[in-house]
Design an enzyme around this catalytic site. Structure first.
Site, PDB file in Angstrom:
ATOM      1  N   LEU A  16      -3.211 126.198  50.884  1.00  4.10           N
ATOM      2  CA  LEU A  16      -3.872 124.741  52.414  1.00  4.10           C
ATOM      3  C   LEU A  16      -3.227 124.443  53.268  1.00  4.10           C
ATOM      4  O   LEU A  16      -2.424 123.125  52.594  1.00  4.10           O
ATOM      5  CB  LEU A  16      -5.075 124.351  51.689  1.00  4.10           C
ATOM      6  CG  LEU A  16      -6.793 124.619  52.088  1.00  4.10           C
ATOM      7  CD1 LEU A  16      -7.957 123.649  50.778  1.00  4.10           C
ATOM      8  CD2 LEU A  16      -6.946 125.324  53.461  1.00  4.10           C
ATOM      9  N   HIS A  17      -1.566 125.206  53.575  1.00  5.81           N
ATOM     10  CA  HIS A  17      -0.957 124.122  53.594  1.00  5.81           C
ATOM     11  C   HIS A  17      -0.939 123.798  55.671  1.00  5.81           C
ATOM     12  O   HIS A  17      -2.196 123.594  55.992  1.00  5.81           O
ATOM     13  CB  HIS A  17       0.271 124.516  53.701  1.00  5.81           C
ATOM     14  CG  HIS A  17       0.659 126.233  55.062  1.00  5.81           C
ATOM     15  ND1 HIS A  17       1.200 125.557  56.173  1.00  5.81           N
ATOM     16  CD2 HIS A  17       0.700 127.574  54.586  1.00  5.81           C
ATOM     17  CE1 HIS A  17       0.923 126.766  56.661  1.00  5.81           C
ATOM     18  NE2 HIS A  17       0.383 127.578  55.773  1.00  5.81           N
ATOM     19  N   ALA A  18      -0.916 123.301  55.792  1.00  7.79           N
ATOM     20  CA  ALA A  18      -0.518 123.360  57.735  1.00  7.79           C
ATOM     21  C   ALA A  18      -1.050 123.246  58.376  1.00  7.79           C
ATOM     22  O   ALA A  18      -2.594 123.078  58.599  1.00  7.79           O
ATOM     23  CB  ALA A  18       0.294 122.417  58.391  1.00  7.79           C
ATOM     24  N   SER A  34      -1.118 131.662  52.655  1.00 12.87           N
ATOM     25  CA  SER A  34      -0.314 130.064  51.778  1.00 12.87           C
ATOM     26  C   SER A  34      -0.440 129.251  51.414  1.00 12.87           C
ATOM     27  O   SER A  34      -0.204 128.218  50.911  1.00 12.87           O
ATOM     28  CB  SER A  34       0.176 130.277  53.307  1.00 12.87           C
ATOM     29  OG  SER A  34      -0.837 129.770  54.367  1.00 12.87           O
TER      30      SER A  34
END
Length: 88
Positions: free
Chosen positions: A14-16, A12
């Site tokens: 470097l999301h949350a 995914s």
């Protein structure tokens, strides 16, 4: 000044959650580390907002930069972390 280039291993990007894991590790480093993707200015690796604004996705290459004692060890640890799936 030392640098390390690494590909993002989280599917995914470097999301949350992956970004938070990375930022937590970077904030514990004994020196200031920056991270950047091509075409964007470097940001502090210990800034969650800064890291997320890079928009680094799966497979994107990021460059970690730092200077000071233990720089090679710190960059290697952070690069290894980024190369893993952090969203599991």
């Amino acid at each position: 000044m030392a640098q390390r280039v690494v590909s993002i291993g989280s599917r995914s990007g470097l999301h949350a959650r992956p970004a938070a894991t990375f930022v937590q590790a970077a904030s514990q480093a004994p020196l200031r580390v920056t991270i950047t993707v091509e075409g964007k200015p470097p940001v502090a690796a210990d800034s969650l907002l800064g890291v997320m604004t890079l928009g680094a996705g799966y497979g994107d290459q990021v460059t970690l930069t730092a200077e000071g004692p233990q720089v090679e060890t710190v960059l290697e640890e952070l690069a290894t972390l980024l190369s893993k799936e952090l969203d599991a």
